[in-house]
Design a protein around this motif. Sequence first.
Motif, PDB file in Angstrom:
ATOM      1  N   ASP A  38      13.106  10.486   0.658  1.00 24.75           N
ATOM      2  CA  ASP A  38      11.961  10.367  -0.464  1.00 24.75           C
ATOM      3  C   ASP A  38      11.870  11.547  -0.929  1.00 24.75           C
ATOM      4  O   ASP A  38      10.964  11.683  -1.858  1.00 24.75           O
ATOM      5  CB  ASP A  38      10.875   9.739  -0.198  1.00 24.75           C
ATOM      6  N   ARG A  76      16.118  -1.215   1.117  1.00 25.41           N
ATOM      7  CA  ARG A  76      14.599  -0.550   0.771  1.00 25.41           C
ATOM      8  C   ARG A  76      14.920   0.730   0.813  1.00 25.41           C
ATOM      9  O   ARG A  76      14.387   1.410  -0.344  1.00 25.41           O
ATOM     10  CB  ARG A  76      13.536  -1.121   1.611  1.00 25.41           C
ATOM     11  N   TYR A  77      15.369   1.458   1.841  1.00 27.55           N
ATOM     12  CA  TYR A  77      15.474   2.782   1.928  1.00 27.55           C
ATOM     13  C   TYR A  77      16.357   3.469   0.813  1.00 27.55           C
ATOM     14  O   TYR A  77      16.347   4.489   0.316  1.00 27.55           O
ATOM     15  CB  TYR A  77      15.610   3.453   3.413  1.00 27.55           C
ATOM     16  N   ILE A  80      14.465   3.582  -2.256  1.00 32.49           N
ATOM     17  CA  ILE A  80      13.623   4.712  -2.339  1.00 32.49           C
ATOM     18  C   ILE A  80      14.372   6.114  -2.703  1.00 32.49           C
ATOM     19  O   ILE A  80      14.076   6.767  -3.241  1.00 32.49           O
ATOM     20  CB  ILE A  80      13.123   4.774  -0.864  1.00 32.49           C
ATOM     21  N   TRP A 156       7.789   6.722  -8.680  1.00 36.64           N
ATOM     22  CA  TRP A 156       8.085   5.682  -7.930  1.00 36.64           C
ATOM     23  C   TRP A 156       7.630   6.040  -6.767  1.00 36.64           C
ATOM     24  O   TRP A 156       8.020   6.742  -5.939  1.00 36.64           O
ATOM     25  CB  TRP A 156       9.694   5.269  -7.857  1.00 36.64           C
ATOM     26  N   ALA A 158       6.742   4.398  -2.851  1.00 36.91           N
ATOM     27  CA  ALA A 158       6.478   3.150  -2.110  1.00 36.91           C
ATOM     28  C   ALA A 158       5.398   2.710  -1.485  1.00 36.91           C
ATOM     29  O   ALA A 158       4.548   3.684  -0.873  1.00 36.91           O
ATOM     30  CB  ALA A 158       7.415   3.469  -1.026  1.00 36.91           C
ATOM     31  N   SER A 162       7.522  -3.169   1.230  1.00 38.69           N
ATOM     32  CA  SER A 162       8.472  -3.481   0.226  1.00 38.69           C
ATOM     33  C   SER A 162       8.276  -3.365  -1.112  1.00 38.69           C
ATOM     34  O   SER A 162       8.915  -3.743  -1.978  1.00 38.69           O
ATOM     35  CB  SER A 162       9.221  -4.918   0.451  1.00 38.69           C
ATOM     36  N   ILE A 164       6.850  -1.311  -4.752  1.00 41.38           N
ATOM     37  CA  ILE A 164       6.888  -0.033  -5.360  1.00 41.38           C
ATOM     38  C   ILE A 164       5.961   0.029  -6.528  1.00 41.38           C
ATOM     39  O   ILE A 164       5.737  -0.915  -7.229  1.00 41.38           O
ATOM     40  CB  ILE A 164       8.335   0.054  -6.099  1.00 41.38           C
ATOM     41  N   PHE A 205      10.686  -4.120  -4.247  1.00 47.57           N
ATOM     42  CA  PHE A 205      11.985  -3.203  -4.856  1.00 47.57           C
ATOM     43  C   PHE A 205      13.035  -4.072  -5.048  1.00 47.57           C
ATOM     44  O   PHE A 205      13.911  -3.355  -5.950  1.00 47.57           O
ATOM     45  CB  PHE A 205      12.039  -2.179  -3.633  1.00 47.57           C
TER      46      PHE A 205
END
Length: 214
Positions: A38, A76-77, A80, A156, A158, A162, A164, A205
């Motif tokens: 991130d 998800r990651y 991100i 953005w 997190a 899940s 954003i 997301f």
Amino acid sequence: MSQVKSKKRVTDHGEVFTSEREVNAMLDLVKQETERIDSRFLEPACGNGNFLAEVLRRKLAVVEAKYKKSQLEYERYAVIAISSIYGVDILEDNAQECRERLFKIFDDQYTKLYKTECKEECRASVKFLLKRNILWGDALDFTNPVTKKPIVFSEWSAVNGSMIKRRDYMFKFLVEQSHQMALFSDEGNPAAIDEPVKDYPVMHFLKLADYATD
């Protein structure tokens, strides 16, 4: 890859691309940050993405190593990671080429890992993020070179697993001394930025493309 597209572009815009060896040597100086999923990176003269492409490769390598066993966690990651990469270029074709290049890096890995299980809505979220984060603009006067509208970046964050959160900020204000590039000097703390231009409700997301044409 050639470091020059044309002599005219060098003359008109000082456009010279950094070689892969130099890119890696420079990023190795901040290796730990390039491998933090991130951590935010801004390239104010991104060209077609030599620096940002390598940053994304490094981030996605970490995402794959940690989360590939769970497709949802990987998605998800990966989102991100992509949401943390920003670029501006004064030439519109460079900005577009950079978006396409970054998307391909993501999509190649995503397709390799999950093949027919890949979700089009995940790809749509990634395309939307790149549309918002890689912008055609002049980083010296903080505007679009043609319309002269101010450059606006999205932050953005997190939240709640899940979800954003999106907030839009004027690029000019982000780089003023009082803000000290708060959005892009991430130290693991909430960005110390004043009021956003626009504040959006949280969204899943995989549904970021539902922000319509924003």
